[in-house]
Every structure is written in C-alpha cells, then in structure tokens.
Design a protein around this motif. Sequence first.
Motif, mmCIF file in Angstrom:
data_model
loop_
_atom_site.group_PDB
_atom_site.id
_atom_site.type_symbol
_atom_site.label_atom_id
_atom_site.label_comp_id
_atom_site.label_asym_id
_atom_site.label_seq_id
_atom_site.Cartn_x
_atom_site.Cartn_y
_atom_site.Cartn_z
ATOM 1 N N MET A 134 0.821 -1.190 0.000
ATOM 2 C CA MET A 134 0.000 0.000 0.000
ATOM 3 C C MET A 134 0.871 1.263 0.000
ATOM 4 S SD MET A 134 -3.118 0.856 -0.133
ATOM 5 C CE MET A 134 -4.622 1.118 0.709
ATOM 6 N N GLU A 135 1.965 1.199 0.737
ATOM 7 C CA GLU A 135 2.847 2.367 0.793
ATOM 8 C C GLU A 135 3.459 2.661 -0.578
ATOM 9 O OE1 GLU A 135 6.942 3.808 3.022
ATOM 10 O OE2 GLU A 135 5.994 1.936 3.589
ATOM 11 N N GLN A 136 3.862 1.613 -1.287
ATOM 12 C CA GLN A 136 4.443 1.817 -2.612
ATOM 13 C C GLN A 136 3.409 2.328 -3.598
ATOM 14 O OE1 GLN A 136 6.276 -1.896 -3.606
ATOM 15 N NE2 GLN A 136 8.086 -1.492 -2.358
ATOM 16 N N ALA A 137 2.167 1.897 -3.436
ATOM 17 C CA ALA A 137 1.095 2.404 -4.294
ATOM 18 C C ALA A 137 0.875 3.888 -4.041
ATOM 19 C CB ALA A 137 -0.193 1.625 -4.043
ATOM 20 N N GLY A 138 0.937 4.292 -2.787
ATOM 21 C CA GLY A 138 0.788 5.710 -2.444
ATOM 22 C C GLY A 138 1.918 6.545 -3.002
#
Length: 64
Positions: free
Chosen positions: A1-5
């Motif tokens: 999720m962090e990389q998507a953000g």
Amino acid sequence: MEQAGRARARQLKDEDGLPLREIAAALETEGIRPKRGEHWHPETVRRMLANTSDKPPTLRPRRA
C-alpha cells in the motif's frame, strides 16, 4: 500500500503538476492510507517524494 501511495503521489506531481496539499487530498479520496496515522499531510507527501530510495530516511548510512 505504501508503494502504491508513493507511485500515485509521484504521478500526480509529475504528470498533473498538483501541489502537495491537493496530492494529499487525492490520496485520501482514492482510499490510499498513509503508513502511519489516519490522514495524509502535505509535509508527509513532500518527504515521501523527496526520498528517492525505498528506505526510510533514518536507515541511510551516516556520512563521515
């Protein structure tokens, strides 16, 4: 999720030229949650975009 953000924030900054405040609002609207906390803040987005590595800034080697 962090990389998507991170990827989405970079896209909004580079392609759309949005300011940090609007990027934070867009991430909220799209349901992308920050690593810590409940809401995106412009300063968090700025730091995330400034960090070009995948490591948090605190894990970088110290300079002698």
